[in-house]
Structure formats: C-alpha cells, structure tokens
Scaffold this motif. Structure first.
Motif, PDB file in Angstrom:
ATOM      1  N   ALA A  68       0.816  -1.215   0.000  1.00  0.00           N
ATOM      2  CA  ALA A  68       0.000   0.000   0.000  1.00  0.00           C
ATOM      3  C   ALA A  68       0.849   1.266   0.000  1.00  0.00           C
ATOM      4  N   VAL A  69       1.966   1.266   0.744  1.00  0.00           N
ATOM      5  CA  VAL A  69       2.789   2.478   0.777  1.00  0.00           C
ATOM      6  C   VAL A  69       3.507   2.686  -0.549  1.00  0.00           C
ATOM      7  N   ALA A  70       3.764   1.583  -1.275  1.00  0.00           N
ATOM      8  CA  ALA A  70       4.257   1.628  -2.660  1.00  0.00           C
ATOM      9  C   ALA A  70       5.445   2.563  -2.855  1.00  0.00           C
ATOM     10  N   THR A  71       6.475   2.360  -2.048  1.00  0.00           N
ATOM     11  CA  THR A  71       7.710   3.126  -2.202  1.00  0.00           C
ATOM     12  C   THR A  71       8.783   2.226  -2.814  1.00  0.00           C
ATOM     13  N   ASP A  72       9.885   2.822  -3.245  1.00  0.00           N
ATOM     14  CA  ASP A  72      10.990   2.014  -3.753  1.00  0.00           C
ATOM     15  C   ASP A  72      11.485   1.052  -2.679  1.00  0.00           C
ATOM     16  N   ASP A  73      11.550   1.547  -1.442  1.00  0.00           N
ATOM     17  CA  ASP A  73      12.027   0.700  -0.341  1.00  0.00           C
ATOM     18  C   ASP A  73      11.082  -0.465  -0.075  1.00  0.00           C
ATOM     19  N   SER A  74       9.770  -0.201  -0.125  1.00  0.00           N
ATOM     20  CA  SER A  74       8.834  -1.292   0.151  1.00  0.00           C
ATOM     21  C   SER A  74       8.852  -2.332  -0.961  1.00  0.00           C
ATOM     22  N   ALA A  75       8.986  -1.877  -2.209  1.00  0.00           N
ATOM     23  CA  ALA A  75       9.071  -2.822  -3.325  1.00  0.00           C
ATOM     24  C   ALA A  75      10.329  -3.673  -3.214  1.00  0.00           C
ATOM     25  N   GLN A  76      11.447  -3.053  -2.836  1.00  0.00           N
ATOM     26  CA  GLN A  76      12.692  -3.789  -2.669  1.00  0.00           C
ATOM     27  C   GLN A  76      12.572  -4.803  -1.533  1.00  0.00           C
ATOM     28  N   GLN A  77      11.883  -4.406  -0.457  1.00  0.00           N
ATOM     29  CA  GLN A  77      11.731  -5.297   0.685  1.00  0.00           C
ATOM     30  C   GLN A  77      10.878  -6.513   0.316  1.00  0.00           C
ATOM     31  N   LEU A  78       9.784  -6.290  -0.372  1.00  0.00           N
ATOM     32  CA  LEU A  78       8.924  -7.390  -0.806  1.00  0.00           C
ATOM     33  C   LEU A  78       9.682  -8.324  -1.758  1.00  0.00           C
ATOM     34  N   SER A  79      10.464  -7.730  -2.621  1.00  0.00           N
ATOM     35  CA  SER A  79      11.247  -8.540  -3.570  1.00  0.00           C
ATOM     36  C   SER A  79      12.235  -9.442  -2.849  1.00  0.00           C
ATOM     37  N   SER A  80      12.842  -8.912  -1.783  1.00  0.00           N
ATOM     38  CA  SER A  80      13.797  -9.731  -1.027  1.00  0.00           C
ATOM     39  C   SER A  80      13.076 -10.886  -0.323  1.00  0.00           C
ATOM     40  N   PHE A  81      11.865 -10.634   0.176  1.00  0.00           N
ATOM     41  CA  PHE A  81      11.087 -11.708   0.790  1.00  0.00           C
ATOM     42  C   PHE A  81      10.822 -12.814  -0.227  1.00  0.00           C
ATOM     43  N   LEU A  82      10.398 -12.397  -1.424  1.00  0.00           N
ATOM     44  CA  LEU A  82      10.047 -13.373  -2.447  1.00  0.00           C
ATOM     45  C   LEU A  82      11.271 -14.163  -2.901  1.00  0.00           C
ATOM     46  N   THR A  83      12.381 -13.491  -3.054  1.00  0.00           N
ATOM     47  CA  THR A  83      13.613 -14.162  -3.499  1.00  0.00           C
ATOM     48  C   THR A  83      14.012 -15.276  -2.520  1.00  0.00           C
ATOM     49  N   ILE A  84      13.904 -15.013  -1.234  1.00  0.00           N
ATOM     50  CA  ILE A  84      14.251 -16.019  -0.221  1.00  0.00           C
ATOM     51  C   ILE A  84      13.308 -17.221  -0.317  1.00  0.00           C
ATOM     52  N   LEU A  85      12.007 -16.934  -0.484  1.00  0.00           N
ATOM     53  CA  LEU A  85      11.033 -18.027  -0.551  1.00  0.00           C
ATOM     54  C   LEU A  85      11.202 -18.863  -1.822  1.00  0.00           C
ATOM     55  N   VAL A  86      11.482 -18.189  -2.939  1.00  0.00           N
ATOM     56  CA  VAL A  86      11.707 -18.922  -4.196  1.00  0.00           C
ATOM     57  C   VAL A  86      12.962 -19.784  -4.073  1.00  0.00           C
ATOM     58  N   GLY A  87      13.955 -19.286  -3.347  1.00  0.00           N
ATOM     59  CA  GLY A  87      15.160 -20.080  -3.106  1.00  0.00           C
ATOM     60  C   GLY A  87      14.834 -21.367  -2.358  1.00  0.00           C
ATOM     61  N   ARG A  88      13.901 -21.291  -1.438  1.00  0.00           N
ATOM     62  CA  ARG A  88      13.503 -22.506  -0.711  1.00  0.00           C
ATOM     63  C   ARG A  88      12.769 -23.480  -1.633  1.00  0.00           C
ATOM     64  N   VAL A  89      12.034 -22.927  -2.590  1.00  0.00           N
ATOM     65  CA  VAL A  89      11.365 -23.795  -3.565  1.00  0.00           C
ATOM     66  C   VAL A  89      12.403 -24.562  -4.362  1.00  0.00           C
ATOM     67  N   ARG A  90      13.449 -23.857  -4.768  1.00  0.00           N
ATOM     68  CA  ARG A  90      14.514 -24.506  -5.536  1.00  0.00           C
ATOM     69  C   ARG A  90      15.225 -25.576  -4.685  1.00  0.00           C
ATOM     70  N   ASP A  91      15.395 -25.270  -3.392  1.00  0.00           N
ATOM     71  CA  ASP A  91      16.076 -26.212  -2.494  1.00  0.00           C
ATOM     72  C   ASP A  91      15.149 -27.306  -1.982  1.00  0.00           C
ATOM     73  N   LYS A  92      13.880 -27.182  -2.351  1.00  0.00           N
ATOM     74  CA  LYS A  92      12.860 -28.130  -1.887  1.00  0.00           C
ATOM     75  C   LYS A  92      12.751 -28.168  -0.356  1.00  0.00           C
ATOM     76  N   THR A  93      12.945 -26.993   0.258  1.00  0.00           N
ATOM     77  CA  THR A  93      12.799 -26.894   1.717  1.00  0.00           C
ATOM     78  C   THR A  93      11.594 -26.023   2.085  1.00  0.00           C
ATOM     79  N   ASN A  94      10.811 -25.674   1.094  1.00  0.00           N
ATOM     80  CA  ASN A  94       9.659 -24.802   1.357  1.00  0.00           C
ATOM     81  C   ASN A  94       8.544 -25.555   2.073  1.00  0.00           C
ATOM     82  N   THR A  95       7.720 -24.801   2.798  1.00  0.00           N
ATOM     83  CA  THR A  95       6.610 -25.358   3.576  1.00  0.00           C
ATOM     84  C   THR A  95       5.278 -24.810   3.060  1.00  0.00           C
TER      85      THR A  95
END
Length: 403
Positions: free
Chosen positions: A325-352
């Motif tokens: 909702a705040v839609a700032t560069d910082d918030s977009a970067q933060q969300l992207s970092s969250f997603l990158t970590i989760l996608v990494g777990r998908v690749r490692d097959k450690t996701n829940t």
C-alpha cells in the motif's frame, strides 16, 4: 410540625394573593415578585420548604434571579455542617438545584461557593457533580486546575459496583466540566478515565469529550501514551484509535502509527493477556501505516520483523499488504527480497505450506507497488520450479510493472 403547618399556610395565602393580582392584569414588578419569594424563602424553616419555594420560583421563569440564587446558595453552604441528618436529603437536593440554577444564570460571582460546596457535601455525589459542571458554565477558569486534580484523584482502582456508582457521578461531572472548558490541561485526565475501570457509560462519555477538548491530540497522545512507559498496550491502541478518528493531518497519523509499531516490538510481555494486547497494537499500527504512509525509515525493519516474527498469518500478511500500500521504492525492494528467499527454498525443496501462503500474498503485493524494483524477483518466481498457479500469479504481477 405546627411551625411547618403555619409556614405553609402563610406560603399558600401569599402565593394565592400573588397569582390573583397577576391574573387581574396588575402584575407586580420584578423586584416585588422577587421580594415575595425572598421573604418566603427566608422564613422557611426547613430545606424541604425552601426547595418547594425554589421550585415555584423556577416555574415563574423570572429573569435576573442570579443574585437570589447566589445568596441562597451561600447561606446553604455556610450551614452545611449544621444541617440535621433528617434534613440532609432535602438539603442535598436544594444544593444541587441551586448549583444548576447558578450555572443557568452564568453567575460567576458564586464560583468560590460552588467550589466550597464540592467539599461541604462530602456524601452527595450529585451535588459535587453539579458544582463542577456549574463552575465550567460560569467560566470560572481559576478553578480549572482543581477540577483537573479532582478527575486525576478519582482515577483509582474501584472496590465494587457501589463505589463505582457513587464516584461515577462525580467523574461524569468532572468530564462534562472539562469538556466545557476546552482546555488542553483537561485532555489527559479525561483520556485516562477513558481507559480506566469505570463502567462503559463513563468510558464512552470520556471518549466523546476528547475531540471537544482538543481537536488535534496526535502530538500529545503520541508523546505521552504511545511512547510513554506508563501506559499498557490496550491504552496505546485506544490512543491510536482516537488519533485516527481525529481531524488531523495524515502525516500525524503516520507518525503515531510508526511510534506504536516500535512500541509493539519494544515491549517484552509475559502474561497471555499482555501478549494479546501487544499483538493488537502491532496489527492496528500496521493497518494505519498502510492507510497513512511511512513517516520514518524505522518502519521498514519493523514491518520486516512483523513479516518474519509476527504472531500469526494475519500479522505477517498485514505487513505484506502495508508494504504494497505504501508503494515506495524501499517497500518494493523489501517485498522482492522476501520473495527471493522463498523462491530459493522452492529450488532447495525446503519450502513449507506456510511459505506457499506467503508467496501467494507477496507476488500480487509486488505488482501493487508498481515499482520496477520488483521485476527481477517476479521473473525469478516464473523461472523457478514453482506451481503453474504461482507462475501465472507472478506473470500478472509483472504485467503491472513498468516495462
């Protein structure tokens, strides 16, 4: 008894004569009218008789009777300690009525007597309440500090419903008085009552008075309640709600929300109830940040903490939605970092399963920001061995970002 009968006979004879003269069109002057009532009142033997006369005088709706009421009230206050027990109830009613009439007349000269009466009738909460209200109605600002102190002194743990009822009358009078004064000094005592242990009707009265006393309480509540160590999380939540309901700039609401989220992560509750209140505080502040924006960069690590360490999915997803909702560069970067970590777990097959829920929340959130910073993370989600549904979700979000 005989004296009382004789008095009432005199009263009715004189009052009947007065009414007869008036009905014939030969109405006495205001001064003559008042002299009749003054004579009757001064010759009354009991508080009950005086109250009867006062009620008849009220019915006449004469103007300029303030001096009469003031004189009668002064006499009553002076005699308060000598009133017989059998007469105390009627004396209380008389005092309450006179105090209200003095307020009606705006007779400021009686202000000292109104304050004296507050102490002279210790077992009459209705009298006390009326005196406080009338002090405000006659605009006796010199007694404002005393009324503020009265309310502070009444903000104590209550011992049962009977005490709450008796003190509640006085609290109500003090709240209404401070509402009429509209002075900032009365704001915090009224707020403190609004989060106290008094019955709901008193709490609601206090909450209703707050915006009348002070239109913009954001700075005061943020400094003293939200950032203050003397208030619990439930009081901080109420302070946030009061600020949000106030007609104040969105920037002020954002500042309060940021301070509340910081307080929500700074506390170390031990009891279950305290932990629940802390979570409510964080969720309330997160929602407000989403509505009013980021006032301080400290918000971003706090939102990240709510995403990673939040009490439940509601808090975690709330943090995600606020960053969108705040839609700032910082918030977009933060969300992207969250997603990158989760996608990494998908690749490692450690996701829940929990990771899957978060991915489904984060991807559209990145799209909502409309920021190019999210493109790499979304493309990564498409290229990774994610489910077709997630790939489609990521593509939709990617389509919302700048080319």
């Amino acid at each position: 008894m005989k004296r009382g009968i004789r008095f009432m006979k005199r009263f009715f004879v004189m009052f009947t004569l007065f009414c007869s003269v008036s009905s014939m069109g030969f109405s006495a002057s205001f001064q003559e009218d008042l002299e009749i009532y003054t004579y009757l009142y001064d010759n009354a033997g009991t508080s009950t008789e005086k109250l009867d006369i006062l009620q008849v005088l009220q019915a006449q709706k004469l103007t300029g009777t303030g001096e009469f009421y003031a004189r009668a009230f002064n006499q009553l206050v002076n005699q308060a300690t000598t009133i017989p027990v059998a007469e105390q109830g009627a004396a209380n009613d008389l005092a309450q009525t006179l105090a209200a009439l003095i307020g009606d007349e705006k007779y400021a000269t009686s202000a000292p007597d109104l304050w004296r009466a507050y102490g002279a009738f210790p077992n009459a909460p209705l009298v006390k309440a009326e005196c406080l209200i009338s002090l405000a109605r006659v605009e006796a600002k010199e007694f404002l500090p005393q009324i503020v102190q009265v309310l502070r002194d009444l903000n104590v743990p209550l011992r049962g419903s009977e005490e709450a009822e008796a003190k509640g009358y006085v609290v109500r009078g003090a709240i209404l008085a401070l509402e009429k004064y509209r002075d900032i000094s009365g704001y915090m005592p009224v707020f403190d009552i609004s989060v106290s242990g008094y019955p709901k009707r008193i709490l609601d009265l206090a909450k209703g008075a707050l915006p009348v006393i002070l239109e913009d309480p954001s700075e005061l509540l943020t400094a003293q309640v939200i950032r203050g160590s003397g208030y619990g999380s439930s009081a901080k939540v109420i302070a946030l709600q009061v600020i949000e309901a106030s007609n104040v700039p969105q920037s002020s609401k954002a500042v309060a929300a940021a301070a509340a989220l910081e307080a929500g992560w700074g506390a170390q509750p031990t009891a279950t109830r305290e932990r629940t209140e802390i979570v409510t505080l964080r969720k309330t502040s997160i929602g407000m940040i989403g509505r009013y924006g980021v006032s301080d960069p400290v918000v971003y690590p706090l939102l990240e903490r709510s995403y990673k360490q939040g009490s439940d999915d509601n808090e975690k997803i709330g943090a995600i939605q606020t960053l969108a909702a705040v839609a700032t560069d910082d918030s977009a970067q933060q969300l992207s970092s969250f997603l990158t970590i989760l996608v990494g777990r998908v690749r490692d097959k450690t996701n829940t399963e929990a990771d899957e829920r978060m991915i489904r929340a984060i991807i559209p959130a990145i799209g909502m920001t409309g920021k190019a910073q999210g493109k790499t993370a979304l493309q990564d989600a498409i290229n990774a061995p994610t489910t077709p549904a997630i790939k489609e979700l990521a593509q939709q979000a990617l389509n919302r970002l700048p080319k």
